[in-house]
Each structure stands twice: as C-alpha cells, then as structure tokens.
Write a protein that holds these residues in place. Structure first.
Motif, PDB file in Angstrom:
ATOM      1  N   VAL A   1      -2.643   7.629   0.370  1.00 49.76           N
ATOM      2  CA  VAL A   1      -2.481   7.435   2.056  1.00 49.76           C
ATOM      3  C   VAL A   1      -1.650   5.745   1.580  1.00 49.76           C
ATOM      4  N   PRO A   2      -1.000   5.338   2.445  1.00 46.36           N
ATOM      5  CA  PRO A   2       0.368   4.507   1.786  1.00 46.36           C
ATOM      6  C   PRO A   2      -0.387   3.516   1.510  1.00 46.36           C
TER       7      PRO A   2
ATOM      8  N   PHE B   1      -4.235   1.920   6.076  1.00 49.74           N
ATOM      9  CA  PHE B   1      -3.602   2.175   4.459  1.00 49.74           C
ATOM     10  C   PHE B   1      -3.799   0.749   3.639  1.00 49.74           C
ATOM     11  N   VAL B   2      -3.463   1.262   2.714  1.00 48.12           N
ATOM     12  CA  VAL B   2      -4.004  -0.549   1.579  1.00 48.12           C
ATOM     13  C   VAL B   2      -2.898  -1.089   1.415  1.00 48.12           C
ATOM     14  N   LEU B   3      -3.586  -2.865   1.070  1.00 43.79           N
ATOM     15  CA  LEU B   3      -1.737  -3.763   1.611  1.00 43.79           C
ATOM     16  C   LEU B   3      -2.141  -4.595   0.549  1.00 43.79           C
ATOM     17  N   VAL B   4      -0.933  -4.455  -0.722  1.00 47.52           N
ATOM     18  CA  VAL B   4      -0.858  -5.800  -1.511  1.00 47.52           C
ATOM     19  C   VAL B   4       0.266  -6.720  -1.172  1.00 47.52           C
ATOM     20  N   GLY B   5      -0.080  -7.927  -1.564  1.00 48.35           N
ATOM     21  CA  GLY B   5       0.608  -9.460  -1.149  1.00 48.35           C
ATOM     22  C   GLY B   5       0.367  -9.754  -1.871  1.00 48.35           C
ATOM     23  N   PHE B   6       1.518 -10.356  -2.037  1.00 47.02           N
ATOM     24  CA  PHE B   6       1.477 -11.421  -3.713  1.00 47.02           C
ATOM     25  C   PHE B   6       2.026 -12.811  -3.159  1.00 47.02           C
ATOM     26  N   SER B   7       1.407 -14.009  -3.384  1.00 49.45           N
ATOM     27  CA  SER B   7       1.587 -15.079  -2.585  1.00 49.45           C
ATOM     28  C   SER B   7       2.268 -15.060  -1.004  1.00 49.45           C
ATOM     29  N   MET B   8       3.708 -15.390  -0.848  1.00 49.64           N
ATOM     30  CA  MET B   8       3.366 -15.340   0.294  1.00 49.64           C
ATOM     31  C   MET B   8       3.433 -13.847   0.699  1.00 49.64           C
TER      32      MET B   8
ATOM     33  N   LEU C   1      -7.049  -1.337   7.814  1.00 48.23           N
ATOM     34  CA  LEU C   1      -7.000  -2.189   5.633  1.00 48.23           C
ATOM     35  C   LEU C   1      -7.632  -0.993   5.604  1.00 48.23           C
ATOM     36  N   ALA C   2      -7.561  -0.030   4.280  1.00 48.12           N
ATOM     37  CA  ALA C   2      -8.481   0.486   3.222  1.00 48.12           C
ATOM     38  C   ALA C   2      -8.662  -0.120   2.634  1.00 48.12           C
ATOM     39  N   GLY C   3      -7.923  -1.112   2.058  1.00 47.46           N
ATOM     40  CA  GLY C   3      -8.346  -1.665   0.865  1.00 47.46           C
ATOM     41  C   GLY C   3      -6.927  -3.185   1.024  1.00 47.46           C
ATOM     42  N   LEU C   4      -7.803  -3.937   0.079  1.00 42.53           N
ATOM     43  CA  LEU C   4      -6.626  -5.410   0.240  1.00 42.53           C
ATOM     44  C   LEU C   4      -6.537  -5.990  -1.132  1.00 42.53           C
ATOM     45  N   VAL C   5      -5.827  -6.191  -1.405  1.00 48.11           N
ATOM     46  CA  VAL C   5      -5.297  -6.697  -2.498  1.00 48.11           C
ATOM     47  C   VAL C   5      -4.487  -8.272  -2.444  1.00 48.11           C
TER      48      VAL C   5
END
Length: 284
Positions: A26-27, A94-101, A117-121
């Motif tokens: 999974v991406p 996919f799963v998306l991980v985003g820091f700050s901006m 979105l399969a997951g979000l961080v």
C-alpha cells in the motif's frame, strides 16, 4: 538502502522531485514541512519500506523541486501537486503522513478526497497554530532571507540554534540536502526566497486565513479513516487544546500520541520516539 529519485510534472508545469523508497505494498506518502525537504524522512522511511510503498516528496519551492515563478505556495497549490504525483504513480488509495506545512496540505487533500485515504498522520499541526511558534518561525525566516554559507557545517551550526532539541545527524542531513554549492564555492539555500518573505498583515489576508482555518476544521470532520495526531511534548505550534479538540471532538476516528523530548520538529528532535509513535499506528 537508498531511494530512487524521480522528477514529476506538477500542477503548474513545475518539476517536482520525489524519492521512492520501495515499490511494493500500500502506498505511504510523506510530506515535509516549511523549509525542509524529502530527506527529512530518511530516518523514518527505512522502518516502513518493507511494509509499504514509500514515497517522499520535495514540495514546490523546496529541495530539488522547482520554484514557482508566480510564488504560488498555498497548501491548496501544493495539494494540486500531490494530485499530479499520485496520478503519475497511478496511486488511488494510500496512507498520507504530513508534517507542519505538509500536514496542512494533507488536510486539504483529506477534505477533497476523504475516500482515497487508508490512513492519515498529522505531525505537530492543526487547523489553528499557536502564536508563539508562528512568531518564532517568522523571526527565523527573516534571518535567512538570502543567506550564503561558507560550508555545510556553518549552516548546520545555525540550524542547531533554531532546532535546539534537534539531533546532530538529522541537522547535518538537513543542512547537506538544503544547500546547493555555487560556482564561487559558497553555499546557498535551495528553498525559494519567496517562501522566506514576510507575509502582508492586512484585513484581507487575516480573513483569508480565518476562512482557511474553518476549511481545515471542516475537512477533519469529514475524515473517516484512522487518523493519528502526533504532537511534540514541547511544541510551540500545536497546542494541547487544539490537539485534544482534533482528536476528541472533530476527527471521527482520531488518536493522539505525544512524543517526549521533542518540540515542533518531532522527527529531528526525537527520531526514535517519532518512529515508535507512527509505526505503532501504521504497522499496528
């Protein structure tokens, strides 16, 4: 364990640099913060590459991606780029991980495409920002308007002042990938100077930011996938009250991890703590 480098056309015909750490599974897509670039995730990506197809993006104006000639750096513009990258790599869910901006960009995407979105961080970011942190970052950016350095080490020493909890290997890597060498042997920042300029303070920009804050809260309310909010224990950007509101009152399926010995830049301040928090979510 080196990633493969790609260049992909973005939303305004700009070239975007993408690091692909693995090709199977999974991406999982990683979005860095303001002033960082895709190598921010070099400590974390190896911990998930055997389980996910991991992509880390240099967002427009950062790293080895193009500067935007018209200075279009709103999270909505960067979300347009993300959509282009996903199309290029034929990624749907996919799963998306985003820091700050990158977390603000992730929230824009979640509002547009919650079903993908399969997951979000969301790492140390929320719809509302703590004024202490925005003032600090504004001061740091004004001091870096058009800086030139004699060496990578010189920039790393400056970063150590801006990231007092940052681990030396992470700061050295940030300096190494954040600079380009000029013909005269000096080093300059890769980041577009427009990203370091002062934002106008007037009623129009204040109203636009208030509208965007409301949009971000509305986007989070529509996210049905499991969502992890990561907060640095000493963060001056994501307040405890905002983090609690995100998880307790707004996100339908949210959870919170507070990483000790970390300020805003969680992944550089406490790489092991960040890995434990996120891997517990994405691998659990």
């Amino acid at each position: 364990m080196e990633p493969t480098s790609h260049h992909v056309q973005g939303a305004h015909n700009n070239s975007l640099h993408v690091l692909e750490w693995s090709k199977d599974g999974v991406p999982l897509v990683l979005l860095h913060g303001h002033g960082n670039e895709a190598h921010l995730w070099d400590d974390f990506a190896p911990s998930v590459r055997d389980h996910y197809r991991v992509l880390a993006i240099d967002q427009r104006g950062h790293g080895d991606s193009d500067w935007d000639p018209e200075g279009r750096y709103h999270p909505k513009d960067m979300c347009d780029d993300l959509e282009c990258i996903l199309d290029h790599f034929e990624i749907d869910r996919f799963v998306l991980v985003g820091f700050s901006m990158g977390g603000r960009v992730s929230t824009v995407f979640a509002g547009r495409h919650p079903e993908r979105l399969a997951g979000l961080v969301l790492v140390d970011i929320g719809p509302e920002l703590d004024a202490r942190g925005t003032s600090r970052i504004g001061k740091e950016m004004s001091e870096q308007r058009a800086p030139v350095f004699t060496s990578i080490d010189e920039y790393a020493r400056m970063l150590s002042l801006n990231y007092p909890a940052g681990q030396p290997p992470a700061l050295e890597r940030m300096a190494r990938y954040g600079l380009r060498e000029r013909e005269d042997g000096l080093f300059e920042l890769k980041m577009d100077p427009n990203l370091r300029s002062d934002r106008p303070e007037n009623e129009e920009t204040k109203a636009a930011e208030e509208d965007f804050i409301r949009e971000q809260w509305d986007a989070l309310a529509g996210v049905s996938c499991p969502t992890l909010v990561v907060r640095g224990a000493a963060s001056d950007i994501l307040s405890p009250d905002t983090a609690d509101r995100m998880v307790d009152d707004v996100l339908p399926n949210g959870s919170l991890e507070v990483v000790p010995q970390a300020a805003h830049s969680v992944a550089t301040d406490n790489p092991e703590g960040f890995e434990r928090a996120v891997c517990g979510f994405v691998l659990g």
